[in-house]
Scaffold this motif. Structure first.
Motif, mmCIF file in Angstrom:
data_model
loop_
_atom_site.group_PDB
_atom_site.id
_atom_site.type_symbol
_atom_site.label_atom_id
_atom_site.label_comp_id
_atom_site.label_asym_id
_atom_site.label_seq_id
_atom_site.Cartn_x
_atom_site.Cartn_y
_atom_site.Cartn_z
ATOM 1 N N SER A 44 0.829 -1.197 0.000
ATOM 2 C CA SER A 44 0.000 0.000 0.000
ATOM 3 C C SER A 44 0.870 1.256 0.000
ATOM 4 O O SER A 44 2.100 1.201 0.158
ATOM 5 N N ARG A 85 -7.721 -7.166 5.102
ATOM 6 C CA ARG A 85 -7.608 -5.758 5.434
ATOM 7 C C ARG A 85 -6.517 -5.569 6.490
ATOM 8 O O ARG A 85 -6.173 -6.508 7.222
ATOM 9 N N ARG A 86 -5.951 -4.373 6.556
ATOM 10 C CA ARG A 86 -4.785 -4.162 7.423
ATOM 11 C C ARG A 86 -5.113 -4.531 8.872
ATOM 12 O O ARG A 86 -6.206 -4.300 9.378
ATOM 13 N N ASP A 134 0.139 -3.668 9.572
ATOM 14 C CA ASP A 134 -0.740 -2.741 10.294
ATOM 15 C C ASP A 134 0.068 -1.523 10.734
ATOM 16 O O ASP A 134 0.241 -1.268 11.921
ATOM 17 N N TYR A 181 -3.507 4.396 12.579
ATOM 18 C CA TYR A 181 -4.608 4.017 11.693
ATOM 19 C C TYR A 181 -5.324 5.263 11.175
ATOM 20 O O TYR A 181 -5.493 6.250 11.891
ATOM 21 N N GLU A 202 -6.937 2.699 4.595
ATOM 22 C CA GLU A 202 -7.686 1.535 4.107
ATOM 23 C C GLU A 202 -8.182 1.767 2.685
ATOM 24 O O GLU A 202 -8.260 0.820 1.886
ATOM 25 N N ASP A 221 -5.307 0.950 0.632
ATOM 26 C CA ASP A 221 -5.096 -0.501 0.550
ATOM 27 C C ASP A 221 -5.948 -1.097 -0.564
ATOM 28 O O ASP A 221 -5.459 -1.904 -1.374
ATOM 29 N N LEU A 230 -16.688 0.878 3.531
ATOM 30 C CA LEU A 230 -15.362 1.243 3.047
ATOM 31 C C LEU A 230 -15.354 1.373 1.527
ATOM 32 O O LEU A 230 -14.760 2.303 0.975
ATOM 33 N N THR A 244 -9.084 -4.614 15.215
ATOM 34 C CA THR A 244 -9.476 -4.024 13.933
ATOM 35 C C THR A 244 -10.949 -3.649 13.898
ATOM 36 O O THR A 244 -11.366 -2.925 12.977
ATOM 37 N N TYR A 260 -11.283 -0.136 13.669
ATOM 38 C CA TYR A 260 -11.143 0.431 12.334
ATOM 39 C C TYR A 260 -12.510 0.486 11.642
ATOM 40 O O TYR A 260 -12.856 1.486 10.995
ATOM 41 N N ASP A 261 -13.282 -0.591 11.793
ATOM 42 C CA ASP A 261 -14.627 -0.601 11.217
ATOM 43 C C ASP A 261 -15.496 0.482 11.852
ATOM 44 O O ASP A 261 -16.292 1.130 11.165
#
Length: 271
Positions: free
Chosen positions: A12, A60-61, A68, A72, A77, A80, A103, A187, A190-191
């Motif tokens: 990425s 996903r990362r 990672d 963040y 993302e 990515d 996303l 993670t 992240y979501d």
């Protein structure tokens, strides 16, 4: 069933290594999983779609075999996904599930090389009476996970976002999938960051009407809650070029064998 053809990595923009599995042949299709989903969980979908597409399923990362790199940011993302599409020779069709669909929408709005977009139940909440997640969700998940309380973090997510009853969570704790949930729970923050602006009970961003111009298939399950159907209708009304499909008997999960022909008909170029 088509076997996995190739496991590889892409890099990425920020130098993070992203693990990717490739299946099948045909038009390019990238799969974007939701919370707690890695490329291995996407494998049944990739295998069902491989007769029609060259399918790219990626971690996903922070998940599976992907890196990672901190700190963040949702923008990372998006980069990515753009890197996966570029490695596949882009542009590509993209299918996203749940927060992975959220996303994918953000990537399309950012100008990613997406030729067609298919979304299964991004969990948008566009009314104040919807079951909104608690404030500070991402920070709380990060706090619990980083302090070694990963089981508590999973419980918090299950109880306060998808509203599972305590008895169901206790049963899940005894199941074989629980260790994987704990390993991936950081993670989930992240979501939460991906979805936070569309889970406040406010209308969807009006700017998407001009930013997300790619033809988009919006899907939901017949047995999903009313707020989910309402938000999918709102998204379909907002975006300029949409199709709708509701899967009979499905909820927030859809069977790969049911999904595959719908995506084939929507995404595969006419002969």
């Amino acid at each position: 069933m088509t076997a996995q053809d190739l496991t590889s990595t892409v890099v990425s923009r920020d130098g993070t290594t992203i693990a990717v599995d490739r299946y099948g042949s045909g038009p390019t299709l990238a799969l974007v999983g939701g919370a707690f989903t890695d490329r291995r969980a996407l494998a049944p979908f990739a295998q069902a779609l491989a007769p029609y597409f060259t399918v790219f399923a990626y971690d996903r990362r922070g998940r599976g075999d992907s890196g990672d790199t901190p700190p963040y940011a949702v923008a990372r993302e998006i980069e990515d996904l753009a890197a996966v599409i570029a490695a596949a020779g882009g542009p590509a069709c993209v299918f996203g599930h749940s927060s992975g669909a959220g996303l994918a929408v953000l990537a399309a709005a950012d100008g990613a090389a997406i030729s067609r977009l298919a979304l299964y139940e991004p969990p948008y909440m566009v009314a104040k009476e919807d079951p909104l997640p608690p404030d500070g969700l991402a920070a709380r998940i990060t706090e619990l996970a980083s302090s070694g309380r990963r089981g508590e973090a999973v419980e918090f997510w299950m109880k306060d976002t998808i509203r599972l009853p305590a008895a169901a969570i206790a049963q899940m704790r005894q199941g074989p999938a629980w260790p994987a949930l704990e390993a991936t729970v950081h993670t989930a923050a992240y979501d939460a960051e991906i979805m936070v602006d569309q889970e406040r009970g406010d209308p969807l961003p009006a700017a998407w009407a001009t930013q997300v111009t790619v033809t988009t298939l919006i899907m939901d399950g017949e047995n999903s809650p009313a707020w989910q159907h309402y938000s999918m209708a709102a998204l379909a009304d907002l975006l300029p070029d949409t199709r709708r499909h509701t899967f009979p008997g499905a909820d927030h999960s859809v069977a790969p064998d049911a999904l595959a022909p719908v995506l084939r008909d929507f995404m595969r170029p006419a002969a």
